[in-house]
Design a protein around this motif. Structure first.
Motif, PDB file in Angstrom:
ATOM      1  N   ALA A 162      -1.175  -4.083   4.082  1.00  0.00           N
ATOM      2  CA  ALA A 162       0.494  -4.045   4.386  1.00  0.00           C
ATOM      3  C   ALA A 162       1.231  -3.468   5.050  1.00  0.00           C
ATOM      4  N   ARG A 165       0.393  -2.436   8.183  1.00  0.00           N
ATOM      5  CA  ARG A 165       1.242  -4.252   9.278  1.00  0.00           C
ATOM      6  C   ARG A 165      -0.381  -4.348  10.229  1.00  0.00           C
ATOM      7  N   TYR A 167      -1.779  -7.016   9.724  1.00  0.00           N
ATOM      8  CA  TYR A 167      -1.804  -8.661   9.319  1.00  0.00           C
ATOM      9  C   TYR A 167      -1.304  -8.790  11.000  1.00  0.00           C
ATOM     10  N   ALA A 168      -0.454  -7.903  11.623  1.00  0.00           N
ATOM     11  CA  ALA A 168       0.665  -8.373  12.643  1.00  0.00           C
ATOM     12  C   ALA A 168      -0.084  -8.438  13.976  1.00  0.00           C
ATOM     13  N   HIS A 182       7.895  -9.728   8.648  1.00  0.00           N
ATOM     14  CA  HIS A 182       7.054  -8.238   8.286  1.00  0.00           C
ATOM     15  C   HIS A 182       7.712  -7.841   6.477  1.00  0.00           C
ATOM     16  N   SER A 185       5.610 -10.471   4.720  1.00  0.00           N
ATOM     17  CA  SER A 185       4.468 -10.389   4.322  1.00  0.00           C
ATOM     18  C   SER A 185       4.123  -8.755   3.725  1.00  0.00           C
ATOM     19  N   ILE A 186       4.300  -8.242   4.017  1.00  0.00           N
ATOM     20  CA  ILE A 186       4.205  -7.346   3.696  1.00  0.00           C
ATOM     21  C   ILE A 186       4.662  -7.311   1.673  1.00  0.00           C
ATOM     22  N   TYR A 249       3.612 -16.061   4.170  1.00  0.00           N
ATOM     23  CA  TYR A 249       2.577 -15.668   4.939  1.00  0.00           C
ATOM     24  C   TYR A 249       2.044 -16.571   4.841  1.00  0.00           C
TER      25      TYR A 249
END
Length: 264
Positions: A162, A165, A167-168, A182, A185-186, A249
């Protein structure tokens, strides 16, 4: 090859959607439990709730397909390494975690099958978890502390993912979509990390207290533990909202995640 790639991509996206649906139910009940309207749910409780709805058996059948799909995708990720984690110590640990996730969701699918009368694997009868069987040989204290270390590592991994980032890297969405995705997801990943951290603390306390046996604590136990803390209702509500954001997410991954089959 192209046909196989398409099928694997469908499996992955169906699986992410199923994960999102399960966490949606868990998050909703956590929030309702915080305001005194219901008890918090774990993954099995979420499936039981879904079964109790109109057309519940049909919904469970659809979800079973998604859970199996997600498990197969996790197996593919761990074995074929489409995300290029590699064979370093860190990469192998990540891939082992992916395989563990596959087993977990496979068992959840097996339990869902029992709810619609296809298997007896998730009944209310006996049966020991792998952790309980291992504890019978080496003792519950080493198993509790070992699981605490694993869950603690998973929690840290979620928080790092997280914060950085990461995941991005796997989401191929437009800048406009990522702008609102963003914070979702975080927050969602951080909340799921908090759940694993709570499980880790519970297992440490069990291991250090007496080492006595018992069921391995799960998601519902973690939510109940949080609810019993000072300001527990507020904490549970905040965590429930975070879990709901993790569900969003998951839905985002179902839509925008890059599935690198060709690179495997």
């Amino acid at each position: 090859m192209a046909t196989g790639s398409r099928w694997i991509k469908h499996l992955a996206r169906t699986g992410y959607f199923a994960r999102g649906l399960v966490y949606t139910i868990i998050g909703l009940f956590a929030v309702l439990a915080a305001i005194g309207a219901a008890e918090s749910k774990d993954t099995k409780g979420a499936l039981q709730t879904l079964l109790g709805q109109p057309f519940g058996s049909f919904l469970i059948a659809i979800l079973i397909i998604g859970l199996i799909s997600y498990g197969l995708w996790r197996v593919f990720q761990s074995v074929m390494d489409p995300d290029d984690h590699g064979t370093s110590a860190k990469g192998l640990a990540v891939r082992a975690g992916l395989f563990s996730s596959a087993v977990t969701y496979g068992l959840l699918a097996f339990y869902a099958l029992s709810l619609v009368g296809i298997s007896n694997g998730g009944g209310s009868g006996g049966g020991s978890s792998p952790a309980e069987m291992l504890a019978a040989f080496v003792g519950s204290r080493p198993v509790s502390l070992g699981l605490a270390a694993i869950f603690g590592g998973v929690a840290i991994a979620h928080w790092v993912k997280a914060y950085k980032r990461k995941y991005a890297d796997h989401l191929k969405a437009s800048e406009a979509v990522m702008e609102w995705l963003h914070p979702i997801s975080i927050t969602g990943l951080a909340a799921r990390g908090c759940v694993f951290a709570t499980l880790s603390v519970m297992l440490i306390l069990r291991g250090l207290a007496s080492g006595e046996g018992g069921d391995t604590p799960g998601l519902k136990d973690a939510l109940n533990y949080i609810q019993e803390l000072p300001f527990g209702a507020f904490l549970l509500a905040a965590l429930g909202i975070g879990v709901l954001l993790f569900a969003v997410y998951s839905f985002a991954e179902a839509i925008w995640r890059e599935i690198n089959i060709e690179d495997a």
